[in-house]
Design a protein around this motif. Structure first.
Motif, short mmCIF file in Angstrom:
data_model
loop_
_atom_site.label_atom_id
_atom_site.label_comp_id
_atom_site.label_asym_id
_atom_site.label_seq_id
_atom_site.Cartn_x
_atom_site.Cartn_y
_atom_site.Cartn_z
N PHE A 155 0.83 -1.22 0.00
CA PHE A 155 0.00 0.00 0.00
C PHE A 155 0.86 1.27 0.00
O PHE A 155 0.66 2.17 0.82
CB PHE A 155 -0.92 0.01 1.22
CG PHE A 155 -1.75 -1.23 1.38
CD1 PHE A 155 -2.86 -1.45 0.59
CD2 PHE A 155 -1.39 -2.19 2.32
CE1 PHE A 155 -3.62 -2.60 0.74
CE2 PHE A 155 -2.14 -3.34 2.48
CZ PHE A 155 -3.26 -3.56 1.68
N SER A 157 2.29 4.95 -0.92
CA SER A 157 1.72 6.21 -1.42
C SER A 157 2.58 6.81 -2.51
O SER A 157 2.08 7.46 -3.43
CB SER A 157 1.58 7.22 -0.27
OG SER A 157 0.72 6.72 0.74
N GLN A 158 3.88 6.59 -2.41
CA GLN A 158 4.81 7.14 -3.40
C GLN A 158 6.10 6.34 -3.38
O GLN A 158 6.35 5.55 -2.47
CB GLN A 158 5.10 8.61 -3.10
CG GLN A 158 5.74 8.85 -1.74
CD GLN A 158 6.01 10.30 -1.47
OE1 GLN A 158 5.76 11.16 -2.29
NE2 GLN A 158 6.54 10.61 -0.30
N ILE A 166 4.79 5.75 2.74
CA ILE A 166 3.36 5.99 2.93
C ILE A 166 3.18 7.33 3.63
O ILE A 166 3.80 7.60 4.67
CB ILE A 166 2.71 4.87 3.77
CG1 ILE A 166 2.83 3.52 3.05
CG2 ILE A 166 1.24 5.19 4.05
CD1 ILE A 166 2.27 2.36 3.86
N GLU A 167 2.34 8.17 3.07
CA GLU A 167 2.02 9.46 3.68
C GLU A 167 0.87 9.30 4.66
O GLU A 167 -0.22 8.90 4.28
CB GLU A 167 1.66 10.47 2.59
CG GLU A 167 2.77 10.77 1.60
CD GLU A 167 3.88 11.60 2.21
OE1 GLU A 167 3.63 12.24 3.26
OE2 GLU A 167 4.98 11.61 1.65
N THR A 172 5.68 10.79 7.14
CA THR A 172 5.99 9.88 6.05
C THR A 172 6.58 8.60 6.63
O THR A 172 7.65 8.63 7.26
CB THR A 172 7.00 10.49 5.06
OG1 THR A 172 6.44 11.69 4.51
CG2 THR A 172 7.30 9.52 3.93
#
Length: 431
Positions: A155, A157-158, A166-167, A172
């Motif tokens: 999962f 985020s970036q 993950i944000e 972060t």
């Protein structure tokens, strides 16, 4: 007279300031009174008289309590605290390297202040926690570490240079966040005699498999170093340790050859270019050559007037930017200051006889030292380039929190180094 022992213990506890010490003293003295009471019963006294005799034999509760309070007094390792404050303060110096590369210097300054404060609070918080209570939570910490890696894998985020994050609001979540949990887990595992070597092998393989799959060479590297250093001071025999390390290194070399094709292209370049950067002056070798040039031009006192922008000069290559700005004399002093943490932890380790506490210190010095040595060796061209911060100096939240956590663990172990074992307590009581 039925509760004479309990009244005695309560009076002794009233003289002791530390809550943790009160629990240990109560258990130790209660056990000692029961042993003495048993001896008197065997000599023919009734149970009530035997207890009264045992308590009387212990002496004045006030005097004994004061003596045990002094014996168990918790201490703060002020030398480590001072070193922490100094290094956190030195961590603001890299912001000078941002002047020629970033316009919003105030943004980085504000965030750096927040990072430093959070790191300081984390160290204090870990110092106040009784590290002994963490020993039974090894499996929980390992699961939490694995869950962080699974969340990042499935999962994200970036991606930054191929590494997921993950944000979560302003925070972060990075791979580095899993290391403290694995660190606590392995300290517990290596101190648990119920776990066999093959059990630990499975756990190590699973965690490494998740780390390699991210991929993050730097985090995987320091994780493996940490586990192996702690393994060398584990419960296993020296023969078993040497044999296991030999087999593991052989397997690693074979696996590296087989898995070379699956390594990311940019990571391959870092290894290949490291050998002959001159052949890639306009591409992958540019950074290596630039760092060498900056270090060669620094001189003993630096050249602050020619403060040219260095890519990642406030993070991975902070040592180069500081050396270029302040000179090699400052760089040597900086390395010595950062190295004092290693020396101090080693000194403390020799004073600790609690096996779990010793493993925590060994793991702390391994995690800290591998970052320090690798970052400096990398910038000097002695090791391939990788994303690895200089402890407390590089800009970034996760690196500061990780190393502040380690120093907090060290302070926690030192603070409770005088909480004696059962045998030593009994000896003190009889004096």
């Amino acid at each position: 007279m039925k509760n004479s022992s309990q009244s005695y213990l309560k009076e002794v506890q009233n003289q002791i300031h530390s809550k943790e010490a009160k629990e240990i003293v109560s258990a130790e003295l209660n056990h000692h009174i029961k042993e003495v009471k048993k001896d008197w019963i065997e000599k023919g006294l009734k149970e009530v008289d035997a207890e009264e005799k045992a308590v009387e034999q212990m002496g004045s509760p006030v005097t004994l309590g004061q003596k045990l309070n002094k014996l168990h007094r918790q201490k703060v390792d002020w030398l480590t605290v001072i070193l922490l404050l100094i290094t956190l303060g030195l961590g603001f110096l890299p912001l000078l390297s941002l002047e020629n590369g970033f316009s919003n210097i105030e943004y980085f300054s504000r965030h750096k202040i927040v990072f430093v404060l959070l790191g300081g609070f984390l160290s204090i918080g870990m110092m106040l926690i009784n590290y002994r209570k963490l020993e039974k939570l090894g499996w929980l910490f390992f699961v939490l570490g694995m869950l962080i890696l699974m969340a990042l894998k499935f999962f994200p985020s970036q991606y930054l240079h191929g590494v997921p994050s993950i944000e979560v609001g302003p925070l972060t979540v990075e791979i580095l966040m899993a290391l403290p949990f694995f660190f606590l887990a392995w300290a517990s595992f290596f101190n648990d005699k119920r776990l066999k070597l093959w059990h630990l092998g499975i756990l190590f393989f699973l965690s490494c498999y998740m780390l390699i799959g991210m991929p993050s060479i730097s985090v995987t590297y320091i994780y493996i170093v940490m586990v192996f250093v702690m393994f060398c001071w584990s419960q296993f025999s020296r023969k078993t340790i040497l044999k296991t390390i030999g087999i593991t290194i052989s397997s690693f070399l074979i696996s590296s050859i087989i898995l070379w094709q699956s390594v990311e292209q940019y990571q391959k370049h870092r290894l290949v270019v490291f050998l002959k950067p001159e052949q890639y002056p306009d591409s992958e070798g540019y950074m290596i050559l630039l760092l060498k040039e900056k270090l060669a031009q620094a001189g003993w006192f630096g050249n602050s007037m020619a403060n040219e922008f260095i890519p990642e000069g406030h993070t991975n290559f902070v040592f180069v930017s500081l050396t270029s700005y302040f000179g090699w004399l400052f760089a040597i002093v900086l390395v010595l200051i950062l190295s004092l943490f290693i020396a101090r932890i080693v000194v403390i380790t020799r004073k600790i006889h609690h096996s779990y506490g010793k493993l925590l210190l060994i793991g702390s010095v391994a995690l800290y030292a591998v970052q320090l040595v690798t970052n400096i060796a990398m910038t000097l061209g002695l090791l391939p380039m990788m994303s690895l911060s200089l402890p407390f100096i590089s800009y970034g939240l996760m690196p500061i929190l990780l190393n502040s956590f380690l120093i907090g663990i060290v302070l926690s172990v030192y603070r409770r180094k005088d909480l004696v074992t059962s045998g030593f307590m009994t000896k003190e009581v009889r004096i």
